[in-house]
Design a protein around this motif. Structure first.
Motif, short mmCIF file in Angstrom:
data_model
loop_
_atom_site.label_atom_id
_atom_site.label_comp_id
_atom_site.label_asym_id
_atom_site.label_seq_id
_atom_site.Cartn_x
_atom_site.Cartn_y
_atom_site.Cartn_z
N HIS A 159 74.98 19.46 43.27
CA HIS A 159 76.16 20.20 43.71
C HIS A 159 77.36 19.28 43.95
O HIS A 159 78.49 19.63 43.59
CB HIS A 159 75.83 20.99 44.99
N GLU A 219 75.43 31.57 46.20
CA GLU A 219 74.88 30.88 47.35
C GLU A 219 75.13 31.66 48.64
O GLU A 219 74.28 31.75 49.51
CB GLU A 219 75.50 29.49 47.48
N ASP A 230 71.22 19.94 45.99
CA ASP A 230 72.32 19.43 46.80
C ASP A 230 73.06 18.29 46.11
O ASP A 230 74.29 18.28 46.05
CB ASP A 230 71.80 18.94 48.15
N GLU A 276 81.06 19.71 42.25
CA GLU A 276 82.33 19.81 42.97
C GLU A 276 83.39 18.94 42.32
O GLU A 276 84.53 19.35 42.16
CB GLU A 276 82.14 19.42 44.44
#
Lengths: 122, 122
Positions: free
Chosen positions: B10, B79, B7, B14
Motif C-alpha cells: 500500500h 477498505e 500494508d 500511495e
DNA sequence: TTCGTATGACTACAAATGTAATCGAAAGCC
DNA sequence: GGCTTTCGATTACATTTGTAGTCATACGAA
C-alpha cells in the motif's frame, strides 16, 4: 502486548465479546454458521489469542473458559484509527465524504450522524 | 483480480497514486523518508503489485515505468467498506460515534461533516 | 570491443496466518 | 481398573508478507 489480531482471530473475538466466558466447544458451535472451521482450527486460534494476551483462560474443571482481555471498544477504536490514519490522513471527514460519494448513506444514517454531532457541540 | 494489497504494498501504491508513472528508482527515492527499505525490497513489492494487477508497467528503454491500474478511490472505498462491515455492522454512524467518544473530532471536523451531510440532503 | 553498471527477474528465508491432524493426559463409563 | 472420550498442547504445512540478496542482461563509457 497489543499484538495484531488477524482476521480469523477477530471472528473468534467477536463471539467472545458477545457471550462472556465460553469454552472451546461452545465457541466452535457459535462460529459454525459463519465459518466452516473444524474444532481444531478454532482451538489453534484460541491458543494464539491467548499467546497474544487478547484472551485469558480460566480453568473450570478440566476445560478452559476463555474471556477477552482486550475490550471490543479498544480494539474497534484502534482499528478505526489505523484505517483513518492510513487512508484519510487521520481526518474523519474524508471518510464520511467517501461514503457520501458512494451513496451508501440512508436518510436515517444522515440523521443519526447529525444527532451525534449536535451532541458533541454542546 | 482484486487481490488483497498488503500494508507494505500500500505504501508503494500511495507514491504512485500521487505521482503518475515512475520508475523503480524514483519510487524508492520517494519512499526513502517514510520507509527504510532497500531498493531490492521496493522492487519486490513492485513485482508483487504487478502480479496482483494493481500496477501496470510501460517499458521506456530498459527500465519500466509503473502506474496504478486500481484507482485510489476504489481502493479506499473497498477498505473503508471492509472495516465498516466488519466492525460496525455496515453502518457508518457507529464509526462516527466511536470517534465522537474518543474525542478526536475538532470543531472543524464537525463543521465539515455537517456540511457534507447538508449537501447530501439536497 | 570490452567492461562496469543499472535493471528487472529470480531466489531466499523468517515470521505470520489459515487450516488442521495428532498426541498425551485426565475423566468418566462399565 | 481398563477403555473410550475429551481437552489443551504440540506439530504440520501451505500461503502470504516483510525484507533482501543474487543473477543474467542490456547499455553506455572508454
Amino acid at each position: 502486548m497489543a499484538e495484531r489480531i488477524s482476521d480469523a482471530e477477530h471472528a473468534v473475538m467477536e463471539v467472545l465479546w458477545d457471550h462472556a466466558p465460553l469454552d472451546a466447544q461452545s465457541i466452535y458451535d457459535r462460529l459454525a454458521d459463519s465459518q466452516s472451521w473444524t474444532l481444531a482450527t478454532v482451538k489453534t486460534l484460541l491458543s494464539r489469542l491467548v499467546a497474544k494476551d487478547a484472551l485469558a483462560t480460566e480453568a473450570q474443571g478440566r476445560k478452559f473458559f476463555y474471556r477477552p482481555v482486550i475490550e471490543r471498544t479498544a480494539y474497534v477504536a484502534g482499528e478505526s484509527r489505523r484505517l483513518v490514519d492510513r487512508l484519510f490522513g487521520g481526518r474523519l471527514s474524508p471518510l464520511v465524504a467517501q461514503f457520501a460519494d458512494a451513496e451508501t448513506l440512508s436518510p436515517e444514517d444522515i440523521a443519526e450522524i447529525e444527532a451525534l454531532l449536535q451532541e458533541l457541540k454542546k
